[in-house]
Design a protein around this motif. Structure first.
Motif, PDB file in Angstrom:
ATOM      1  N   GLU A   1      45.862  30.794  37.374  1.00 60.38           N
ATOM      2  CA  GLU A   1      44.864  31.986  37.697  1.00 60.38           C
ATOM      3  C   GLU A   1      43.956  32.097  36.515  1.00 60.38           C
ATOM      4  N   CYS A   2      42.796  32.190  36.686  1.00 59.18           N
ATOM      5  CA  CYS A   2      41.835  32.636  35.286  1.00 59.18           C
ATOM      6  C   CYS A   2      41.926  34.204  35.624  1.00 59.18           C
ATOM      7  N   LEU A   3      42.253  34.794  34.271  1.00 53.52           N
ATOM      8  CA  LEU A   3      42.226  36.526  34.456  1.00 53.52           C
ATOM      9  C   LEU A   3      41.229  36.946  33.297  1.00 53.52           C
ATOM     10  N   ILE A   4      40.604  38.003  33.846  1.00 50.44           N
ATOM     11  CA  ILE A   4      39.470  38.594  32.932  1.00 50.44           C
ATOM     12  C   ILE A   4      39.918  39.968  32.889  1.00 50.44           C
ATOM     13  N   ASN A   5      39.549  40.903  31.694  1.00 46.08           N
ATOM     14  CA  ASN A   5      39.863  42.106  31.310  1.00 46.08           C
ATOM     15  C   ASN A   5      38.960  43.014  32.231  1.00 46.08           C
ATOM     16  N   ASN A   6      39.548  43.773  33.057  1.00 45.08           N
ATOM     17  CA  ASN A   6      38.690  44.764  33.714  1.00 45.08           C
ATOM     18  C   ASN A   6      38.382  45.964  33.020  1.00 45.08           C
TER      19      ASN A   6
ATOM     20  N   SER B   1      40.860  36.399  38.663  1.00 42.10           N
ATOM     21  CA  SER B   1      41.057  37.701  39.027  1.00 42.10           C
ATOM     22  C   SER B   1      40.699  38.831  37.830  1.00 42.10           C
ATOM     23  N   ASP B   2      40.181  39.836  38.465  1.00 42.66           N
ATOM     24  CA  ASP B   2      39.763  40.926  37.455  1.00 42.66           C
ATOM     25  C   ASP B   2      40.812  42.120  37.719  1.00 42.66           C
ATOM     26  N   ASN B   3      42.187  41.948  38.134  1.00 50.31           N
ATOM     27  CA  ASN B   3      43.053  42.753  38.529  1.00 50.31           C
ATOM     28  C   ASN B   3      43.855  43.426  37.039  1.00 50.31           C
ATOM     29  N   PHE B   4      43.595  42.709  36.060  1.00 47.47           N
ATOM     30  CA  PHE B   4      44.464  42.839  34.841  1.00 47.47           C
ATOM     31  C   PHE B   4      43.642  43.447  34.018  1.00 47.47           C
ATOM     32  N   PHE B   5      44.119  43.789  32.546  1.00 43.27           N
ATOM     33  CA  PHE B   5      43.663  44.339  31.344  1.00 43.27           C
ATOM     34  C   PHE B   5      44.363  43.928  30.400  1.00 43.27           C
ATOM     35  N   GLY B   6      43.752  43.396  29.069  1.00 38.90           N
ATOM     36  CA  GLY B   6      44.594  43.592  27.955  1.00 38.90           C
ATOM     37  C   GLY B   6      43.833  42.889  26.883  1.00 38.90           C
ATOM     38  N   ALA B   7      44.162  43.025  25.540  1.00 43.91           N
ATOM     39  CA  ALA B   7      43.453  42.345  24.495  1.00 43.91           C
ATOM     40  C   ALA B   7      43.679  40.899  24.324  1.00 43.91           C
TER      41      ALA B   7
ATOM     42  N   ASP C   1      53.840  37.879  36.735  1.00 44.19           N
ATOM     43  CA  ASP C   1      53.365  38.472  35.289  1.00 44.19           C
ATOM     44  C   ASP C   1      53.213  40.243  35.668  1.00 44.19           C
ATOM     45  N   ARG C   2      53.915  41.222  34.932  1.00 45.16           N
ATOM     46  CA  ARG C   2      53.828  42.302  35.220  1.00 45.16           C
ATOM     47  C   ARG C   2      53.263  43.116  33.952  1.00 45.16           C
ATOM     48  N   ARG C   3      52.451  42.502  33.041  1.00 40.98           N
ATOM     49  CA  ARG C   3      52.137  43.122  31.805  1.00 40.98           C
ATOM     50  C   ARG C   3      51.200  44.231  32.166  1.00 40.98           C
ATOM     51  N   TYR C   4      50.468  44.027  33.367  1.00 37.96           N
ATOM     52  CA  TYR C   4      49.375  45.185  33.483  1.00 37.96           C
ATOM     53  C   TYR C   4      49.270  45.407  34.982  1.00 37.96           C
ATOM     54  N   ALA C   5      50.007  46.963  35.318  1.00 33.64           N
ATOM     55  CA  ALA C   5      50.093  47.311  36.586  1.00 33.64           C
ATOM     56  C   ALA C   5      48.879  48.170  37.059  1.00 33.64           C
ATOM     57  N   LEU C   6      47.962  48.475  35.959  1.00 34.09           N
ATOM     58  CA  LEU C   6      46.840  49.415  36.458  1.00 34.09           C
ATOM     59  C   LEU C   6      45.523  48.818  36.306  1.00 34.09           C
ATOM     60  N   LYS C   7      44.865  48.952  37.546  1.00 29.93           N
ATOM     61  CA  LYS C   7      43.341  48.501  37.620  1.00 29.93           C
ATOM     62  C   LYS C   7      42.452  49.810  37.465  1.00 29.93           C
ATOM     63  N   LYS C   8      41.835  49.578  36.585  1.00 26.06           N
ATOM     64  CA  LYS C   8      40.811  50.589  36.196  1.00 26.06           C
ATOM     65  C   LYS C   8      39.613  50.689  37.102  1.00 26.06           C
ATOM     66  N   SER C   9      38.793  49.578  37.218  1.00 25.59           N
ATOM     67  CA  SER C   9      37.499  49.369  38.043  1.00 25.59           C
ATOM     68  C   SER C   9      37.511  47.894  38.346  1.00 25.59           C
ATOM     69  N   LYS C  10      36.425  47.810  38.969  1.00 28.08           N
ATOM     70  CA  LYS C  10      35.976  46.583  39.254  1.00 28.08           C
ATOM     71  C   LYS C  10      35.170  46.009  37.849  1.00 28.08           C
ATOM     72  N   ALA C  11      35.455  44.736  37.637  1.00 27.75           N
ATOM     73  CA  ALA C  11      34.851  44.561  36.324  1.00 27.75           C
ATOM     74  C   ALA C  11      33.309  44.174  36.482  1.00 27.75           C
TER      75      ALA C  11
ATOM     76  N   ASN D   1      34.073  37.230  28.624  1.00 31.16           N
ATOM     77  CA  ASN D   1      35.140  37.692  29.678  1.00 31.16           C
ATOM     78  C   ASN D   1      34.305  37.697  31.103  1.00 31.16           C
ATOM     79  N   SER D   2      34.421  36.601  31.570  1.00 28.80           N
ATOM     80  CA  SER D   2      33.773  36.506  32.923  1.00 28.80           C
ATOM     81  C   SER D   2      34.306  35.149  33.635  1.00 28.80           C
ATOM     82  N   CYS D   3      34.564  35.522  34.976  1.00 27.59           N
ATOM     83  CA  CYS D   3      34.957  34.119  35.629  1.00 27.59           C
ATOM     84  C   CYS D   3      34.173  32.869  35.305  1.00 27.59           C
ATOM     85  N   ARG D   4      32.794  33.116  35.475  1.00 26.15           N
ATOM     86  CA  ARG D   4      32.029  32.032  35.058  1.00 26.15           C
ATOM     87  C   ARG D   4      32.421  31.217  33.969  1.00 26.15           C
TER      88      ARG D   4
END
Length: 121
Positions: A90-95, A73-79, A2-12, A57-60
């Motif tokens: 894998e579970c994905l949260i928006n960072n 993972s919080d290595n992704f972002f998206g609407a 999955d290459r939709r999101y290549a940029l990691k802004k910050s730790k969520a 928007n949390s792993c919990r």
């Protein structure tokens, strides 16, 4: 991959929210693969609320609903996040929810979204 999101802004950072009033009948609902949250909430006679996206928007919250075999993972972002990616198991949260906020009508074909549903806004 999955290459939709290549940029990691910050730790969520997981925020803590006050419970919503009971009149909203808030619930976090799991969508079918490829469904938008709008459709998921409508199936239970509720509406999706974009503003409630950060509440789930949390792993919990994801781990309450999904078996996150490959972790969360919080290595992704998206609407379309938070969601369970079926390809990655894998579970994905928006960072970056401030920059790319949750949207009820967004979908991704290989994801099962976690949706914020309620009855009165």
């Amino acid at each position: 991959c999955d290459r939709r999101y290549a940029l990691k802004k910050s730790k969520a950072v997981e925020k803590i929210f006050e419970p919503l009033e009971s009149k909203f009948q808030f619930s976090a609902e799991v969508g079918k693969m490829g469904d938008a949250c709008t459709a998921t909430c409508e199936k239970i006679n509720k509406k999706c609320n974009n503003e409630w996206g950060e509440r789930i928007n949390s792993c919990r919250e994801l781990e309450k609903q999904f078996s996150c075999v490959s972790g969360c993972s919080d290595n992704f972002f998206g609407a379309d996040l938070p969601a369970f990616n079926t390809q990655r198991t894998e579970c994905l949260i928006n960072n970056n929810p401030a920059g790319v906020p949750f949207k009820c009508d967004t979908l991704y074909g290989f994801s099962r979204r976690l949706c914020p549903c309620g009855v009165a806004f």
